[in-house]
Design a protein around this motif. Structure first.
Motif, PDB file in Angstrom:
ATOM      1  N   PHE A   1     -17.396  11.158   1.428  1.00 16.69           N
ATOM      2  CA  PHE A   1     -18.369  10.532   0.723  1.00 16.69           C
ATOM      3  C   PHE A   1     -16.895   9.330  -0.361  1.00 16.69           C
ATOM      4  O   PHE A   1     -18.032   8.545  -1.380  1.00 16.69           O
ATOM      5  N   GLY A   2     -16.158   9.447   0.443  1.00 14.49           N
ATOM      6  CA  GLY A   2     -15.727   8.069   0.083  1.00 14.49           C
ATOM      7  C   GLY A   2     -15.123   6.783   0.701  1.00 14.49           C
ATOM      8  O   GLY A   2     -14.090   6.309   0.107  1.00 14.49           O
ATOM      9  N   ALA A   3     -16.023   7.134   1.627  1.00  8.72           N
ATOM     10  CA  ALA A   3     -15.712   5.831   2.701  1.00  8.72           C
ATOM     11  C   ALA A   3     -16.622   4.379   1.692  1.00  8.72           C
ATOM     12  O   ALA A   3     -17.058   4.229   0.851  1.00  8.72           O
ATOM     13  N   LYS A   4     -15.175   3.332   2.034  1.00 13.93           N
ATOM     14  CA  LYS A   4     -15.291   1.912   0.844  1.00 13.93           C
ATOM     15  C   LYS A   4     -14.882   0.873   2.012  1.00 13.93           C
ATOM     16  O   LYS A   4     -13.870   1.058   2.717  1.00 13.93           O
ATOM     17  N   ASP A   5     -14.930  -0.529   1.628  1.00 16.41           N
ATOM     18  CA  ASP A   5     -14.371  -1.378   2.187  1.00 16.41           C
ATOM     19  C   ASP A   5     -13.402  -2.202   1.595  1.00 16.41           C
ATOM     20  O   ASP A   5     -13.501  -3.411   1.241  1.00 16.41           O
ATOM     21  N   ASP A   6     -12.537  -1.435   0.975  1.00 16.75           N
ATOM     22  CA  ASP A   6     -11.111  -2.044   0.282  1.00 16.75           C
ATOM     23  C   ASP A   6     -10.560  -2.541   0.876  1.00 16.75           C
ATOM     24  O   ASP A   6      -9.309  -3.018   0.224  1.00 16.75           O
ATOM     25  N   ALA A   7      -9.766  -2.065   2.298  1.00 21.35           N
ATOM     26  CA  ALA A   7      -9.095  -2.212   2.568  1.00 21.35           C
ATOM     27  C   ALA A   7      -8.498  -3.958   2.832  1.00 21.35           C
ATOM     28  O   ALA A   7      -7.786  -3.818   3.324  1.00 21.35           O
ATOM     29  N   PRO A   8      -9.759  -4.729   3.479  1.00 15.78           N
ATOM     30  CA  PRO A   8      -9.327  -6.658   3.333  1.00 15.78           C
ATOM     31  C   PRO A   8      -8.905  -6.697   2.695  1.00 15.78           C
ATOM     32  O   PRO A   8      -7.848  -7.779   2.684  1.00 15.78           O
ATOM     33  N   PHE A   9      -9.093  -6.153   1.010  1.00 19.94           N
ATOM     34  CA  PHE A   9      -8.530  -6.666   0.308  1.00 19.94           C
ATOM     35  C   PHE A   9      -6.906  -6.320   0.283  1.00 19.94           C
ATOM     36  O   PHE A   9      -6.315  -7.540  -0.492  1.00 19.94           O
ATOM     37  N   TYR A  10      -6.958  -5.268  -0.123  1.00 19.01           N
ATOM     38  CA  TYR A  10      -5.150  -4.739   0.131  1.00 19.01           C
ATOM     39  C   TYR A  10      -4.756  -5.114   1.142  1.00 19.01           C
ATOM     40  O   TYR A  10      -3.190  -5.445   1.467  1.00 19.01           O
ATOM     41  N   ILE A  11      -4.925  -5.305   2.404  1.00 22.22           N
ATOM     42  CA  ILE A  11      -4.288  -5.445   3.488  1.00 22.22           C
ATOM     43  C   ILE A  11      -3.921  -7.064   2.657  1.00 22.22           C
ATOM     44  O   ILE A  11      -2.967  -7.190   3.533  1.00 22.22           O
ATOM     45  N   GLU A  12      -5.073  -7.643   3.313  1.00 21.47           N
ATOM     46  CA  GLU A  12      -4.238  -9.183   2.734  1.00 21.47           C
ATOM     47  C   GLU A  12      -3.429  -9.237   1.482  1.00 21.47           C
ATOM     48  O   GLU A  12      -2.134 -10.325   1.854  1.00 21.47           O
ATOM     49  N   LEU A  13      -3.269  -8.754   0.432  1.00 24.34           N
ATOM     50  CA  LEU A  13      -2.084  -8.984  -0.847  1.00 24.34           C
ATOM     51  C   LEU A  13      -0.883  -8.797  -0.460  1.00 24.34           C
ATOM     52  O   LEU A  13      -0.045  -9.064   0.210  1.00 24.34           O
ATOM     53  N   ALA A  14      -0.885  -7.113   0.738  1.00 22.77           N
ATOM     54  CA  ALA A  14       0.301  -6.707   1.182  1.00 22.77           C
ATOM     55  C   ALA A  14       0.805  -7.757   2.102  1.00 22.77           C
ATOM     56  O   ALA A  14       2.055  -8.160   2.354  1.00 22.77           O
ATOM     57  N   HIS A  15       0.122  -8.383   2.978  1.00 22.82           N
ATOM     58  CA  HIS A  15       0.328  -9.830   3.793  1.00 22.82           C
ATOM     59  C   HIS A  15       1.279 -10.637   2.601  1.00 22.82           C
ATOM     60  O   HIS A  15       2.294 -11.522   3.543  1.00 22.82           O
ATOM     61  N   VAL A  16       0.387 -11.457   2.233  1.00 21.33           N
ATOM     62  CA  VAL A  16       0.876 -12.223   1.348  1.00 21.33           C
ATOM     63  C   VAL A  16       2.469 -11.869   0.621  1.00 21.33           C
ATOM     64  O   VAL A  16       2.871 -13.165   0.059  1.00 21.33           O
ATOM     65  N   TYR A  17       2.302 -10.512   0.024  1.00 19.85           N
ATOM     66  CA  TYR A  17       3.657 -10.160  -0.634  1.00 19.85           C
ATOM     67  C   TYR A  17       4.475  -9.074  -0.182  1.00 19.85           C
ATOM     68  O   TYR A  17       5.162  -8.338  -0.611  1.00 19.85           O
ATOM     69  N   GLY A  18       5.228  -9.723   1.297  1.00 17.35           N
ATOM     70  CA  GLY A  18       5.620  -9.186   2.153  1.00 17.35           C
ATOM     71  C   GLY A  18       5.744  -7.770   2.386  1.00 17.35           C
ATOM     72  O   GLY A  18       6.686  -7.115   3.527  1.00 17.35           O
ATOM     73  N   ASP A  19       4.768  -7.365   3.242  1.00 16.07           N
ATOM     74  CA  ASP A  19       4.287  -6.165   3.775  1.00 16.07           C
ATOM     75  C   ASP A  19       5.747  -5.254   3.328  1.00 16.07           C
ATOM     76  O   ASP A  19       5.681  -3.811   4.946  1.00 16.07           O
ATOM     77  N   LYS A  20       5.731  -4.642   2.254  1.00 13.54           N
ATOM     78  CA  LYS A  20       5.666  -3.451   1.766  1.00 13.54           C
ATOM     79  C   LYS A  20       5.429  -3.188   0.409  1.00 13.54           C
ATOM     80  O   LYS A  20       5.471  -4.291  -0.501  1.00 13.54           O
ATOM     81  N   ALA A  21       4.581  -1.843   1.514  1.00 14.84           N
ATOM     82  CA  ALA A  21       3.366  -1.682   0.139  1.00 14.84           C
ATOM     83  C   ALA A  21       3.322  -0.742  -0.830  1.00 14.84           C
ATOM     84  O   ALA A  21       4.512   0.928   0.741  1.00 14.84           O
ATOM     85  N   LEU A  22       2.906  -0.001  -2.349  1.00 14.79           N
ATOM     86  CA  LEU A  22       3.521   1.479  -2.503  1.00 14.79           C
ATOM     87  C   LEU A  22       1.871   2.052  -2.668  1.00 14.79           C
ATOM     88  O   LEU A  22       1.374   0.398  -4.290  1.00 14.79           O
ATOM     89  N   GLU A  23       1.233   2.313  -2.166  1.00 16.57           N
ATOM     90  CA  GLU A  23       0.079   3.255  -3.118  1.00 16.57           C
ATOM     91  C   GLU A  23       0.315   4.033  -3.724  1.00 16.57           C
ATOM     92  O   GLU A  23       0.793   5.302  -3.259  1.00 16.57           O
ATOM     93  N   LEU A  24      -0.274   4.478  -4.986  1.00 16.57           N
ATOM     94  CA  LEU A  24       0.048   4.893  -6.326  1.00 16.57           C
ATOM     95  C   LEU A  24      -1.797   6.471  -6.299  1.00 16.57           C
ATOM     96  O   LEU A  24      -2.565   5.491  -5.670  1.00 16.57           O
ATOM     97  N   GLY A  25      -1.499   7.303  -5.459  1.00 12.46           N
ATOM     98  CA  GLY A  25      -2.533   8.492  -5.418  1.00 12.46           C
ATOM     99  C   GLY A  25      -2.777   8.154  -4.075  1.00 12.46           C
ATOM    100  O   GLY A  25      -4.138   7.585  -3.978  1.00 12.46           O
ATOM    101  N   VAL A  26      -2.295   8.250  -3.427  1.00 10.82           N
ATOM    102  CA  VAL A  26      -2.047   8.105  -1.858  1.00 10.82           C
ATOM    103  C   VAL A  26      -3.079   8.675  -1.132  1.00 10.82           C
ATOM    104  O   VAL A  26      -4.019   8.760  -0.540  1.00 10.82           O
ATOM    105  N   GLY A  27      -3.837  10.241  -1.942  1.00  5.08           N
ATOM    106  CA  GLY A  27      -4.764  11.023  -1.474  1.00  5.08           C
ATOM    107  C   GLY A  27      -4.578  11.070  -0.215  1.00  5.08           C
ATOM    108  O   GLY A  27      -3.720  11.818   0.521  1.00  5.08           O
ATOM    109  N   THR A  28      -5.726  10.969   0.576  1.00  3.95           N
ATOM    110  CA  THR A  28      -5.412  11.431   2.269  1.00  3.95           C
ATOM    111  C   THR A  28      -5.125  10.508   3.456  1.00  3.95           C
ATOM    112  O   THR A  28      -4.711  11.245   4.631  1.00  3.95           O
ATOM    113  N   ALA A  29      -4.587   9.357   2.278  1.00  7.51           N
ATOM    114  CA  ALA A  29      -4.163   7.993   2.953  1.00  7.51           C
ATOM    115  C   ALA A  29      -4.856   8.151   3.700  1.00  7.51           C
ATOM    116  O   ALA A  29      -4.232   6.564   4.651  1.00  7.51           O
TER     117      ALA A  29
END
Ligand SMILES: C[S@@+](CC[C@H](N)C(=O)[O-])C[C@H]1O[C@@H](n2cnc3c(N)ncnc32)[C@H](O)[C@@H]1O
Length: 248
Positions: free
Chosen positions: A14-42
């Motif tokens: 029920f939680g499907a959403k299209d949020d990956a492109p936003f966070y992937i782009e940010l991660a690339h801009v800021y050095g390809d090392k990221a921390l997700e808070l409340g990572v859930g099912t990954a």
């Protein structure tokens, strides 16, 4: 499996959403090392790792982390090698690492109900943002909170023969800005319920002014304030606020 833990099985259904492109782009801009808070099912962390981002994830729920570990185990070694999961509470955590991107997706900061704890979390988060890095998060934007409560029913196919029916009830405590949600998951096969699970939680509904004041008090400065994950302009009608901030 507990009545409550079982419900986690259906989280991504029920939680499907299209949020990956936003966070992937940010991660690339800021050095390809990221921390997700409340990572859930990954769900999301895996998508970042598939794009080459070293992704750490913390969650305080052992049930969620177990589901995450099962999902990570299905990935190829090069993706698995980029993922690090730890049990930790956002309100008080210390990893000996810093990250170009720290992100709190899926409105999850709203699980922290108390203002003092929200501030503690923001301070802990600040300590994990690398120099020049950012903290990004999304929250629901509810222009006017009303005392309305109500039921809703959603259904999703689980496989060829089974269906999951999710019945929810929500009620709002306007003064405390808290919405309580109860969810019942029924697995239905040939018209009969064969499994039933319950999950429920309270969430805090943030206001724009409230978020600004929290960020300010925790020592963040705001870089961007979008109305959606496609970087749309934030307006009074926006259904979410998407914020980028950095330690001031
Ligand atoms: C809405 S889910 C989002 C899961 C995942 N980020 C996603 O987008 O699919 C919220 C997650 O935050 C976790 N969580 C809630 N409060 C937390 C806390 N204080 N510390 C760490 N994790 C927390 C929950 O266990 C849950 O896995």
């Amino acid at each position: 499996m507990s009545y409550r833990e079982g419900a986690k099985k259906f989280y991504d259904l029920f939680g499907a959403k299209d949020d990956a492109p936003f966070y992937i782009e940010l991660a690339h801009v800021y050095g390809d090392k990221a921390l997700e808070l409340g990572v859930g099912t990954a769900r999301l962390a895996i998508q970042l790792a598939r794009e080459g981002v070293e992704t750490w994830g913390i969650d305080n729920s052992p049930h969620m982390l177990r589901a995450a570990e099962r999902n990570v185990a299905e990935e190829p070694p090069e993706v698995r090698g980029l993922l690090h999961l730890e049990q930790a509470d956002v309100r008080d955590f210390q990893l000996d690492e810093t990250f170009g991107l720290v992100y709190f997706p899926s409105f999850s900061f709203d699980h922290i109900l108390d203002r003092g704890e929200q501030l503690e979390a923001l301070k802990a988060i600040k300590g994990h943002v690398a120099p020049g890095g950012v903290y990004a998060f999304e929250l629901a934007h509810v222009p006017e909170l009303t005392a309305e409560g109500g039921w809703f029913v959603q259904r999703k196919p689980l496989d060829e023969s089974r269906l999951v029916v999710r019945t929810g009830y929500h009620s709002t405590d306007v003064e405390r800005r808290i919405i309580s949600v109860s969810l019942w998951y029924d697995v239905v096969e040939e018209g009969r319920i064969v499994e039933r699970y319950y999950d429920g939680s309270d969430v805090y509904v943030h206001s724009v002014e409230g978020v600004r004041s929290l960020l300010d008090e925790a020592g963040f400065e705001t870089l961007e304030w979008y109305g959606d994950l496609r970087k749309g302009v934030f307006t009074e009608e926006s259904e979410m606020m998407v914020v980028l901030a950095r330690p001031a």
